[in-house]
Design an enzyme around this catalytic site. Structure first.
Site, PDB file in Angstrom:
ATOM      1  N   ARG A 135       0.855  -1.187   0.000  1.00  0.00           N
ATOM      2  CA  ARG A 135       0.000   0.000   0.000  1.00  0.00           C
ATOM      3  C   ARG A 135       0.886   1.230   0.000  1.00  0.00           C
ATOM      4  O   ARG A 135       2.043   1.172   0.386  1.00  0.00           O
ATOM      5  CB  ARG A 135      -0.933   0.017   1.220  1.00  0.00           C
ATOM      6  CG  ARG A 135      -0.212  -0.016   2.545  1.00  0.00           C
ATOM      7  CD  ARG A 135      -1.167  -0.031   3.719  1.00  0.00           C
ATOM      8  NE  ARG A 135      -1.883   1.213   3.829  1.00  0.00           N
ATOM      9  CZ  ARG A 135      -1.406   2.298   4.447  1.00  0.00           C
ATOM     10  NH1 ARG A 135      -0.201   2.294   4.981  1.00  0.00           N
ATOM     11  NH2 ARG A 135      -2.132   3.391   4.536  1.00  0.00           N
ATOM     12  N   ARG A 140      -3.191  10.818   1.127  1.00  0.00           N
ATOM     13  CA  ARG A 140      -4.088  11.627   1.966  1.00  0.00           C
ATOM     14  C   ARG A 140      -4.740  12.706   1.130  1.00  0.00           C
ATOM     15  O   ARG A 140      -4.059  13.430   0.409  1.00  0.00           O
ATOM     16  CB  ARG A 140      -3.303  12.305   3.085  1.00  0.00           C
ATOM     17  CG  ARG A 140      -2.760  11.367   4.109  1.00  0.00           C
ATOM     18  CD  ARG A 140      -2.109  12.174   5.220  1.00  0.00           C
ATOM     19  NE  ARG A 140      -1.347  11.292   6.096  1.00  0.00           N
ATOM     20  CZ  ARG A 140      -0.307  11.671   6.781  1.00  0.00           C
ATOM     21  NH1 ARG A 140       0.117  12.917   6.695  1.00  0.00           N
ATOM     22  NH2 ARG A 140       0.329  10.824   7.572  1.00  0.00           N
ATOM     23  N   ARG A 155      20.089  -5.057   2.580  1.00  0.00           N
ATOM     24  CA  ARG A 155      20.632  -3.854   1.955  1.00  0.00           C
ATOM     25  C   ARG A 155      21.398  -3.105   3.035  1.00  0.00           C
ATOM     26  O   ARG A 155      21.020  -3.112   4.214  1.00  0.00           O
ATOM     27  CB  ARG A 155      19.521  -2.959   1.389  1.00  0.00           C
ATOM     28  CG  ARG A 155      18.924  -3.462   0.101  1.00  0.00           C
ATOM     29  CD  ARG A 155      19.904  -3.405  -1.058  1.00  0.00           C
ATOM     30  NE  ARG A 155      20.021  -2.047  -1.607  1.00  0.00           N
ATOM     31  CZ  ARG A 155      20.940  -1.690  -2.493  1.00  0.00           C
ATOM     32  NH1 ARG A 155      21.848  -2.554  -2.902  1.00  0.00           N
ATOM     33  NH2 ARG A 155      20.975  -0.453  -2.967  1.00  0.00           N
ATOM     34  N   ARG A 209      18.899  10.585   0.104  1.00  0.00           N
ATOM     35  CA  ARG A 209      18.400  11.724   0.881  1.00  0.00           C
ATOM     36  C   ARG A 209      19.547  12.450   1.560  1.00  0.00           C
ATOM     37  O   ARG A 209      20.650  11.914   1.715  1.00  0.00           O
ATOM     38  CB  ARG A 209      17.357  11.298   1.911  1.00  0.00           C
ATOM     39  CG  ARG A 209      17.833  10.346   2.980  1.00  0.00           C
ATOM     40  CD  ARG A 209      16.692  10.025   3.936  1.00  0.00           C
ATOM     41  NE  ARG A 209      16.979   8.887   4.779  1.00  0.00           N
ATOM     42  CZ  ARG A 209      16.131   8.364   5.659  1.00  0.00           C
ATOM     43  NH1 ARG A 209      14.931   8.893   5.816  1.00  0.00           N
ATOM     44  NH2 ARG A 209      16.462   7.320   6.391  1.00  0.00           N
ATOM     45  N   GLU A 261      22.935  10.040   2.396  1.00  0.00           N
ATOM     46  CA  GLU A 261      22.707   8.615   2.616  1.00  0.00           C
ATOM     47  C   GLU A 261      22.756   7.871   1.280  1.00  0.00           C
ATOM     48  O   GLU A 261      22.011   8.196   0.362  1.00  0.00           O
ATOM     49  CB  GLU A 261      21.338   8.432   3.276  1.00  0.00           C
ATOM     50  CG  GLU A 261      21.102   7.093   3.903  1.00  0.00           C
ATOM     51  CD  GLU A 261      19.829   7.090   4.734  1.00  0.00           C
ATOM     52  OE1 GLU A 261      18.911   6.337   4.374  1.00  0.00           O
ATOM     53  OE2 GLU A 261      19.747   7.856   5.732  1.00  0.00           O
ATOM     54  N   TYR A 284      11.798  -5.972   9.459  1.00  0.00           N
ATOM     55  CA  TYR A 284      11.945  -4.531   9.639  1.00  0.00           C
ATOM     56  C   TYR A 284      11.025  -4.089  10.778  1.00  0.00           C
ATOM     57  O   TYR A 284       9.817  -4.244  10.721  1.00  0.00           O
ATOM     58  CB  TYR A 284      11.578  -3.762   8.363  1.00  0.00           C
ATOM     59  CG  TYR A 284      11.809  -2.274   8.540  1.00  0.00           C
ATOM     60  CD1 TYR A 284      13.068  -1.724   8.302  1.00  0.00           C
ATOM     61  CD2 TYR A 284      10.792  -1.441   8.995  1.00  0.00           C
ATOM     62  CE1 TYR A 284      13.295  -0.374   8.503  1.00  0.00           C
ATOM     63  CE2 TYR A 284      11.019  -0.089   9.200  1.00  0.00           C
ATOM     64  CZ  TYR A 284      12.268   0.432   8.943  1.00  0.00           C
ATOM     65  OH  TYR A 284      12.495   1.765   9.149  1.00  0.00           O
ATOM     66  N   ASP A 334      10.054  -0.821  13.478  1.00  0.00           N
ATOM     67  CA  ASP A 334      10.232   0.538  13.974  1.00  0.00           C
ATOM     68  C   ASP A 334      10.583   0.459  15.459  1.00  0.00           C
ATOM     69  O   ASP A 334      10.405  -0.589  16.106  1.00  0.00           O
ATOM     70  CB  ASP A 334       8.953   1.357  13.774  1.00  0.00           C
ATOM     71  CG  ASP A 334       8.780   1.811  12.333  1.00  0.00           C
ATOM     72  OD1 ASP A 334       9.797   2.101  11.672  1.00  0.00           O
ATOM     73  OD2 ASP A 334       7.623   1.883  11.861  1.00  0.00           O
TER      74      ASP A 334
END
Length: 370
Positions: free
Chosen positions: A173, A177, A250, A281, A301, A349, A351
């Site tokens: 997804r 917004r 990675r 970035r 980065e 992964y 958070d």
């Protein structure tokens, strides 16, 4: 015979530090090992010119879980930073995540109905009912303009492969917004620890023995024999000596500079989509804590192919790697004296709030049964 430690914890990142803190509170004796010269894993900050520099990439704490928010706030106060990154593409800046500001910048649309209509038209024209790769998936979710302007180049640099060669599931997804809202995360609680992330780790590990610059694998047999149980937060395939093969990741390379200016880019993070820029970035660290220092520190980065000499940042959760991981996971479940936790040990992964939640759940279960 009682061993010297109840728990030997390999890795002083969030999982290991939270587990050690909870175990120590319960009266257990812990020893933490870390092969780096500092604690904190990837959330470690280095103070440069009075600025807390996120050494291993930017970390913004965010969660909807009030229990997790209250938990971290007992160790440090947080500021009110909200991440609102920008994206540079073809010489223009766009707001992220995709919202009404982005759509106005792309098409000049001023109402949600106009923006929705534009996206739906492009999905109808370029989308697919059965996306076979990341490019087809993105076109089916947001259409051609958003994909080509804000997804394609960045993603190909991030993964080092063409979007047509990447599996569709990488972007199940994409957040879209139809409000003028540049807040990258939807979570209710957000911020950066005042004074940097090191304060959290320092307070979590207060009165806990830590050995830095120490590689568990260089003296594995000795370390296994001094503790009743091991909490392992490193690479699960390495723990089992790669018997089912190596898992893939990675990696990232960072170039950090001190600049003799107060404000370089006016924002904490700007993505660079175009392929002519090798970096993905630029982060300007002072903006995480609303700094007013006379100089600034920026980090470029660069995504890289991972080798065993580099840090493993992002697991490549494709079918091949998941099959290998599941073999390691089944094997890990046969060990009664080893607890595996965190990004590398679970090949997932996470958070920060998810790692803390996982460590709290696993430590509670272990301490209740122990």
């Amino acid at each position: 015979m009682k061993k010297e430690y109840d728990y030997l914890i390999v890795g002083s990142g969030l999982f290991g530090s939270v587990f050690a803190h909870e175990a120590t509170k319960a009266g257990k004796k812990c020893l933490i090992l870390d092969k780096r010269k500092h604690t904190g894993g990837n959330i470690y900050c280095e103070n440069i010119e009075g600025i807390n520099v996120h050494k291993y990439g930017p970390h913004i704490f965010h969660t909807n879980d009030k229990k997790i928010w209250d938990y971290v706030n007992q160790f440090v106060n947080f500021n009110h930073f909200v991440y609102s990154p920008l994206s540079l593409s073809k010489g223009k800046l766009y707001n992220l995540p995709f919202n009404m500001n982005t759509f106005y910048q792309l098409w000049g649309t001023k109402t949600p109905a106009e923006a929705k209509n534009k996206i739906e038209q492009q999905i109808k024209e370029f989308g697919s009912d059965n996306p076979k790769n990341l490019e087809e998936q993105a076109l089916s979710l947001v259409g051609k303009d958003i994909y080509e302007t804000l997804i394609k180049g960045y993603t190909e640099k991030q993964w080092g492969r063409k979007a047509t060669e990447l599996p569709a599931f990488i972007i199940k997804r994409l957040p879209v917004r139809f409000t003028f809202d540049n807040n990258y995360f939807n979570d209710r609680y957000q911020g950066i620890p005042i004074g940097g992330y090191n304060k959290i780790i320092e307070n979590l590990l207060e009165n806990i023995e830590v050995k830095l610059d120490t590689d568990y694998f260089e003296n594995k047999e000795y370390f296994e024999n001094i503790a009743t149980k091991i909490v392992f937060t490193g690479k699960i395939d390495e723990y089992f000596d790669y018997r089912f093969g190596k898992l893939e990741y990675r990696s990232l390379r960072f170039e950090t500079q001190i600049l003799d200016t107060e404000n370089f880019q006016g924002n904490a993070g700007i993505n660079y989509n175009d392929i002519e820029y090798q970096h993905t970035r630029i982060v300007e660290h002072k903006h995480f804590e609303f700094g007013n220092q006379k100089k600034t520190v920026v980090t470029k980065e660069y995504p890289e192919n991972w080798t065993s000499e580099k840090e493993a940042y992002y697991p490549i959760n494709d079918e091949k790697n998941q099959a290998i991981y599941l073999n390691y996971k089944k094997l890990s479940e046969t060990l009664n004296n080893v607890i595996f936790g965190g990004r590398l040990a679970e090949y997932k992964y996470y958070d920060m709030h998810q790692i803390i939640a996982s460590a709290l759940i696993k430590s509670k279960k272990e301490l209740e049964n122990g």
